[in-house]
Write a protein that holds these residues in place. Structure first.
Motif, PDB file in Angstrom:
ATOM      1  N   LEU A  30       0.829  -1.200   0.000  1.00 43.28           N
ATOM      2  CA  LEU A  30       0.000   0.000   0.000  1.00 43.28           C
ATOM      3  C   LEU A  30       0.865   1.252   0.000  1.00 43.28           C
ATOM      4  O   LEU A  30       0.598   2.210  -0.738  1.00 43.28           O
ATOM      5  CB  LEU A  30      -0.919  -0.010   1.223  1.00 43.28           C
ATOM      6  CG  LEU A  30      -1.932   1.129   1.336  1.00 43.28           C
ATOM      7  CD1 LEU A  30      -2.902   1.114   0.161  1.00 43.28           C
ATOM      8  CD2 LEU A  30      -2.693   1.015   2.656  1.00 43.28           C
ATOM      9  N   PHE A  31       1.921   1.249   0.797  1.00 45.13           N
ATOM     10  CA  PHE A  31       2.843   2.383   0.808  1.00 45.13           C
ATOM     11  C   PHE A  31       3.529   2.526  -0.555  1.00 45.13           C
ATOM     12  O   PHE A  31       3.753   3.643  -1.030  1.00 45.13           O
ATOM     13  CB  PHE A  31       3.898   2.205   1.896  1.00 45.13           C
ATOM     14  CG  PHE A  31       3.345   2.188   3.293  1.00 45.13           C
ATOM     15  CD1 PHE A  31       2.141   2.802   3.594  1.00 45.13           C
ATOM     16  CD2 PHE A  31       4.034   1.547   4.315  1.00 45.13           C
ATOM     17  CE1 PHE A  31       1.625   2.794   4.884  1.00 45.13           C
ATOM     18  CE2 PHE A  31       3.537   1.528   5.600  1.00 45.13           C
ATOM     19  CZ  PHE A  31       2.329   2.142   5.890  1.00 45.13           C
ATOM     20  N   GLN A  32       3.869   1.408  -1.166  1.00 42.96           N
ATOM     21  CA  GLN A  32       4.501   1.449  -2.484  1.00 42.96           C
ATOM     22  C   GLN A  32       3.561   2.058  -3.527  1.00 42.96           C
ATOM     23  O   GLN A  32       3.969   2.910  -4.322  1.00 42.96           O
ATOM     24  CB  GLN A  32       4.918   0.039  -2.913  1.00 42.96           C
ATOM     25  CG  GLN A  32       6.077  -0.533  -2.123  1.00 42.96           C
ATOM     26  CD  GLN A  32       6.342  -1.990  -2.430  1.00 42.96           C
ATOM     27  OE1 GLN A  32       5.435  -2.735  -2.815  1.00 42.96           O
ATOM     28  NE2 GLN A  32       7.587  -2.429  -2.263  1.00 42.96           N
ATOM     29  N   LEU A  66      -8.600  10.217 -10.102  1.00 36.61           N
ATOM     30  CA  LEU A  66      -8.252  10.798  -8.805  1.00 36.61           C
ATOM     31  C   LEU A  66      -9.226  10.379  -7.706  1.00 36.61           C
ATOM     32  O   LEU A  66      -8.847  10.317  -6.531  1.00 36.61           O
ATOM     33  CB  LEU A  66      -8.193  12.324  -8.905  1.00 36.61           C
ATOM     34  CG  LEU A  66      -7.006  12.870  -9.689  1.00 36.61           C
ATOM     35  CD1 LEU A  66      -7.055  14.390  -9.746  1.00 36.61           C
ATOM     36  CD2 LEU A  66      -5.683  12.419  -9.068  1.00 36.61           C
ATOM     37  N   LEU A  67     -10.457  10.076  -8.069  1.00 36.56           N
ATOM     38  CA  LEU A  67     -11.384   9.556  -7.075  1.00 36.56           C
ATOM     39  C   LEU A  67     -10.935   8.176  -6.590  1.00 36.56           C
ATOM     40  O   LEU A  67     -10.979   7.868  -5.397  1.00 36.56           O
ATOM     41  CB  LEU A  67     -12.797   9.487  -7.641  1.00 36.56           C
ATOM     42  CG  LEU A  67     -13.504  10.845  -7.810  1.00 36.56           C
ATOM     43  CD1 LEU A  67     -14.811  10.672  -8.569  1.00 36.56           C
ATOM     44  CD2 LEU A  67     -13.760  11.497  -6.454  1.00 36.56           C
ATOM     45  N   VAL A  68     -10.488   7.354  -7.521  1.00 34.86           N
ATOM     46  CA  VAL A  68      -9.981   6.034  -7.144  1.00 34.86           C
ATOM     47  C   VAL A  68      -8.648   6.166  -6.406  1.00 34.86           C
ATOM     48  O   VAL A  68      -8.437   5.555  -5.348  1.00 34.86           O
ATOM     49  CB  VAL A  68      -9.822   5.134  -8.392  1.00 34.86           C
ATOM     50  CG1 VAL A  68      -9.150   3.814  -8.012  1.00 34.86           C
ATOM     51  CG2 VAL A  68     -11.169   4.878  -9.043  1.00 34.86           C
ATOM     52  N   ALA A  69      -7.749   6.979  -6.958  1.00 34.46           N
ATOM     53  CA  ALA A  69      -6.435   7.158  -6.339  1.00 34.46           C
ATOM     54  C   ALA A  69      -6.548   7.772  -4.951  1.00 34.46           C
ATOM     55  O   ALA A  69      -5.751   7.468  -4.059  1.00 34.46           O
ATOM     56  CB  ALA A  69      -5.559   8.028  -7.228  1.00 34.46           C
ATOM     57  N   GLY A  70      -7.553   8.628  -4.756  1.00 33.06           N
ATOM     58  CA  GLY A  70      -7.728   9.253  -3.458  1.00 33.06           C
ATOM     59  C   GLY A  70      -7.966   8.236  -2.350  1.00 33.06           C
ATOM     60  O   GLY A  70      -7.469   8.397  -1.236  1.00 33.06           O
ATOM     61  N   LEU A  71      -8.726   7.187  -2.656  1.00 36.07           N
ATOM     62  CA  LEU A  71      -8.951   6.136  -1.654  1.00 36.07           C
ATOM     63  C   LEU A  71      -7.630   5.512  -1.238  1.00 36.07           C
ATOM     64  O   LEU A  71      -7.377   5.279  -0.049  1.00 36.07           O
ATOM     65  CB  LEU A  71      -9.899   5.080  -2.216  1.00 36.07           C
ATOM     66  CG  LEU A  71     -11.309   5.567  -2.589  1.00 36.07           C
ATOM     67  CD1 LEU A  71     -12.102   4.432  -3.217  1.00 36.07           C
ATOM     68  CD2 LEU A  71     -12.033   6.118  -1.358  1.00 36.07           C
ATOM     69  N   LEU A  72      -6.785   5.254  -2.223  1.00 37.19           N
ATOM     70  CA  LEU A  72      -5.456   4.699  -1.941  1.00 37.19           C
ATOM     71  C   LEU A  72      -4.644   5.662  -1.090  1.00 37.19           C
ATOM     72  O   LEU A  72      -4.018   5.279  -0.099  1.00 37.19           O
ATOM     73  CB  LEU A  72      -4.745   4.420  -3.259  1.00 37.19           C
ATOM     74  CG  LEU A  72      -3.240   4.116  -3.190  1.00 37.19           C
ATOM     75  CD1 LEU A  72      -3.018   2.765  -2.544  1.00 37.19           C
ATOM     76  CD2 LEU A  72      -2.623   4.147  -4.586  1.00 37.19           C
ATOM     77  N   VAL A  73      -4.646   6.927  -1.461  1.00 40.43           N
ATOM     78  CA  VAL A  73      -3.855   7.946  -0.773  1.00 40.43           C
ATOM     79  C   VAL A  73      -4.269   8.073   0.690  1.00 40.43           C
ATOM     80  O   VAL A  73      -3.428   8.109   1.599  1.00 40.43           O
ATOM     81  CB  VAL A  73      -3.989   9.296  -1.502  1.00 40.43           C
ATOM     82  CG1 VAL A  73      -3.496  10.448  -0.624  1.00 40.43           C
ATOM     83  CG2 VAL A  73      -3.226   9.269  -2.814  1.00 40.43           C
ATOM     84  N   ALA A  89      -3.538   4.808   2.756  1.00 38.61           N
ATOM     85  CA  ALA A  89      -2.099   4.716   3.007  1.00 38.61           C
ATOM     86  C   ALA A  89      -1.666   5.717   4.069  1.00 38.61           C
ATOM     87  O   ALA A  89      -0.818   5.407   4.924  1.00 38.61           O
ATOM     88  CB  ALA A  89      -1.327   4.956   1.713  1.00 38.61           C
ATOM     89  N   CYS A  90      -2.228   6.913   4.037  1.00 39.00           N
ATOM     90  CA  CYS A  90      -1.935   7.938   5.047  1.00 39.00           C
ATOM     91  C   CYS A  90      -2.285   7.415   6.441  1.00 39.00           C
ATOM     92  O   CYS A  90      -1.489   7.541   7.385  1.00 39.00           O
ATOM     93  CB  CYS A  90      -2.726   9.205   4.717  1.00 39.00           C
ATOM     94  SG  CYS A  90      -2.739  10.453   6.028  1.00 39.00           S
ATOM     95  N   TRP A  91      -3.462   6.822   6.575  1.00 38.19           N
ATOM     96  CA  TRP A  91      -3.890   6.297   7.878  1.00 38.19           C
ATOM     97  C   TRP A  91      -2.945   5.207   8.366  1.00 38.19           C
ATOM     98  O   TRP A  91      -2.488   5.231   9.512  1.00 38.19           O
ATOM     99  CB  TRP A  91      -5.318   5.757   7.770  1.00 38.19           C
ATOM    100  CG  TRP A  91      -5.844   5.274   9.080  1.00 38.19           C
ATOM    101  CD1 TRP A  91      -6.441   6.028  10.053  1.00 38.19           C
ATOM    102  CD2 TRP A  91      -5.795   3.933   9.588  1.00 38.19           C
ATOM    103  NE1 TRP A  91      -6.770   5.227  11.138  1.00 38.19           N
ATOM    104  CE2 TRP A  91      -6.391   3.933  10.875  1.00 38.19           C
ATOM    105  CE3 TRP A  91      -5.317   2.729   9.075  1.00 38.19           C
ATOM    106  CZ2 TRP A  91      -6.509   2.783  11.646  1.00 38.19           C
ATOM    107  CZ3 TRP A  91      -5.430   1.576   9.845  1.00 38.19           C
ATOM    108  CH2 TRP A  91      -6.026   1.613  11.112  1.00 38.19           C
TER     109      TRP A  91
END
Length: 273
Positions: free
Chosen positions: A81-83, A112-119, A122-124
């Motif tokens: 996930l970090f990668q 960006l809506l999909v990528a935002g979930l990843l971002v 990963a932040c959490w």
């Protein structure tokens, strides 16, 4: 405005610091999850989802976060996930800042809506993993972004002459960015020299990579703190708003406070993995 800003900051610190210092990791994770869900709501608003879209997106982010923790049965440090989040920031972040596509339209918005979930997930995970490493560690990680921002502000005010990204954030300068970098390195070197509150991010990088590579790693983190800040500035500029929301009186929105952390957190944990 200054009074409102100070009051809001004091309230936030009154919540964040006791939870960080004294609460169990689970309570810390719950607080960060609360923050992340509101950030997701703002992300969707900046991408111009209409109606109940931002609320639905925030709920999806909450579900994705819970699912990533094995439905609440445990939390592991998810290196893949970090990668993935780091790849987004290393490749997509600079591309967007250089090419300036319309982010709230067509394929870019969907991406960006999909990528935002990843971002956000990963932040959490990165913050929870940092907190599990210890209070000094998580605070030293946050301090990278805070120092870079504070150093950039004062250096920019004093010496700023050359605009960093005038079309995105006219107030930022190269001199300010350099000042932020110097502030981060100065504190890191001082902390390592006196062995203060170890383990910290700085001592961990030094132990894993040696002095030169640790300095390079911190430099990379400072650079991407600027990328995260500028990325959100571009989202706001294209959305025609000054702040990501009005959730934090005097400070704008949640994203306005964590934008620089979004790339730094997964990158930092990846550098230590």
């Amino acid at each position: 405005m200054l009074k409102t800003r100070v009051i809001t900051a004091l309230v936030l610190l009154a919540v964040f610091l006791p939870v960080t210092f004294f609460a169990p990791v689970g309570a810390f994770g719950a607080l960060i999850a609360f923050v992340v869900v509101f950030a997701a709501w703002e992300w969707a608003r900046l991408l111009k989802l209409g109606g109940a879209g931002p609320v639905v997106y925030a709920l999806i982010a909450a579900v994705a976060l819970v699912a990533s923790t094995k439905l609440g049965t445990g939390v592991d440090e998810p290196r893949p996930l970090f990668q993935a989040a780091s790849v987004f920031w290393v490749l997509v972040g600079p591309f967007v800042l250089l090419r300036k596509p319309m982010l709230a339209q067509g394929a870019w918005r969907g991406f960006l809506l999909v990528a935002g979930l990843l971002v956000f997930v990963a932040c959490w995970h990165a913050l929870v993993a940092a907190r599990m490493a210890g209070v000094p560690f998580v605070l030293s990680l946050l301090l990278v972004v805070w120092l870079a921002d504070i150093g950039a502000y004062f250096s920019g005010k004093a010496f700023g002459r050359h605009k960093l990204a005038p079309a995105i954030s006219p107030g930022k300068t190269w001199e300010g960015a350099l000042g932020g970098w110097v502030a981060v390195l100065a504190v890191a070197i001082a902390a390592v020299a006196v062995h203060a509150f170890e383990p910290t991010l700085y001592s961990a990088l030094l132990e894993r990579h040696g002095a030169l590579r640790a300095l390079i790693a911190l430099t990379v983190l400072v650079i991407f703190s600027v990328v995260g800040d500028l990325f959100e500035s571009m989202l706001k500029r294209q959305a025609g708003v000054k702040d990501s929301s009005g959730l934090l009186p005097g400070h704008g929105g949640v994203l306005d406070r964590i934008d620089a952390l979004l790339p730094v957190l997964p990158l930092a944990m990846l550098l230590l993995g």
